[in-house]
Design a protein around this motif. Structure first.
Motif, PDB file in Angstrom:
ATOM      1  N   LYS A  47      -6.332  10.815   1.092  1.00 25.87           N
ATOM      2  CA  LYS A  47      -7.327   9.866   1.592  1.00 25.87           C
ATOM      3  C   LYS A  47      -6.749   8.457   1.685  1.00 25.87           C
ATOM      4  N   TRP A  48      -6.027   8.033   0.649  1.00 23.81           N
ATOM      5  CA  TRP A  48      -5.458   6.684   0.656  1.00 23.81           C
ATOM      6  C   TRP A  48      -4.322   6.533   1.656  1.00 23.81           C
ATOM      7  N   VAL A  57      -6.046   5.970   4.941  1.00 25.51           N
ATOM      8  CA  VAL A  57      -6.498   4.578   5.055  1.00 25.51           C
ATOM      9  C   VAL A  57      -5.307   3.675   5.356  1.00 25.51           C
ATOM     10  N   LEU A  58      -4.198   3.961   4.731  1.00 25.62           N
ATOM     11  CA  LEU A  58      -2.981   3.180   4.948  1.00 25.62           C
ATOM     12  C   LEU A  58      -2.467   3.323   6.379  1.00 25.62           C
ATOM     13  N   THR A  68       0.600   3.914  -3.104  1.00 20.83           N
ATOM     14  CA  THR A  68       0.111   5.284  -2.939  1.00 20.83           C
ATOM     15  C   THR A  68       1.086   6.334  -3.468  1.00 20.83           C
ATOM     16  N   GLY A  78       0.821  -1.203   0.000  1.00 20.29           N
ATOM     17  CA  GLY A  78       0.000   0.000   0.000  1.00 20.29           C
ATOM     18  C   GLY A  78       0.854   1.251   0.000  1.00 20.29           C
ATOM     19  N   ASN A  89      -7.242  12.642  -3.210  1.00 17.23           N
ATOM     20  CA  ASN A  89      -7.304  11.179  -3.264  1.00 17.23           C
ATOM     21  C   ASN A  89      -6.045  10.564  -2.639  1.00 17.23           C
ATOM     22  N   HIS A  90      -4.922  11.182  -2.900  1.00 20.70           N
ATOM     23  CA  HIS A  90      -3.641  10.730  -2.344  1.00 20.70           C
ATOM     24  C   HIS A  90      -3.678  10.782  -0.817  1.00 20.70           C
TER      25      HIS A  90
END
Length: 137
Positions: free
Chosen positions: A69-70, A73-74, A57, A53, A66-67
């Motif tokens: 957000k991910w 999550v990571l 990313t 992940g 979006n970057h």
């Protein structure tokens, strides 16, 4: 613009390397040798997701929201990985001087979390910089 020139990409790649190095650590080998097979399998899966992940990313740099957000999550995945590792570490007999190799593995995961946190901060700084430049125009 090259992807690796951005500081957050460097820190995400560092997190990838730190997470990946745990596969070659005594903590991972203890998880794989656990009599309960689901512990080793679950640890391998969550560690793989955390490691790959971070690498994946890096390539989401074009859409900053979006970057971010991910990467957030990571961070959750990384915290779950650390939780798994602490559980395995404590099941080995707790905290002591005889578990140096396992302590290093746990430390690598915490350093990877720090690298991801710093990358998220830098992504947020980029978003704020772009917004401030838009206001000037």
């Amino acid at each position: 613009m090259l992807v690796i020139q951005r500081i957050q990409s460097v820190f995400l790649f560092l997190a990838f390397l730190l997470n990946g190095s745990v596969f070659f650590n005594a903590l991972y080998s203890h998880a794989m040798n656990d009599p309960q097979a689901w512990i080793g399998l679950g640890y391998a899966i969550i560690l793989t997701i955390a490691s790959l992940g971070s690498l994946g990313t890096i390539f989401l740099y074009q859409n900053r929201e979006n970057h971010r957000k991910w990467v957030s999550v990571l961070l959750l995945v990384q915290i779950i990985t650390i939780g798994f590792s602490v559980g395995i570490y404590i099941s080995l007999g707790g905290f002591g001087t005889f578990l140096w190799d396992e302590t290093i593995g746990l430390g690598l995961l915490i350093l990877a979390l720090g690298a991801q946190l710093y990358a998220r901060k830098k992504i947020k700084d980029d978003i704020e910089l772009v917004k401030s430049m838009d206001r000037i125009r």
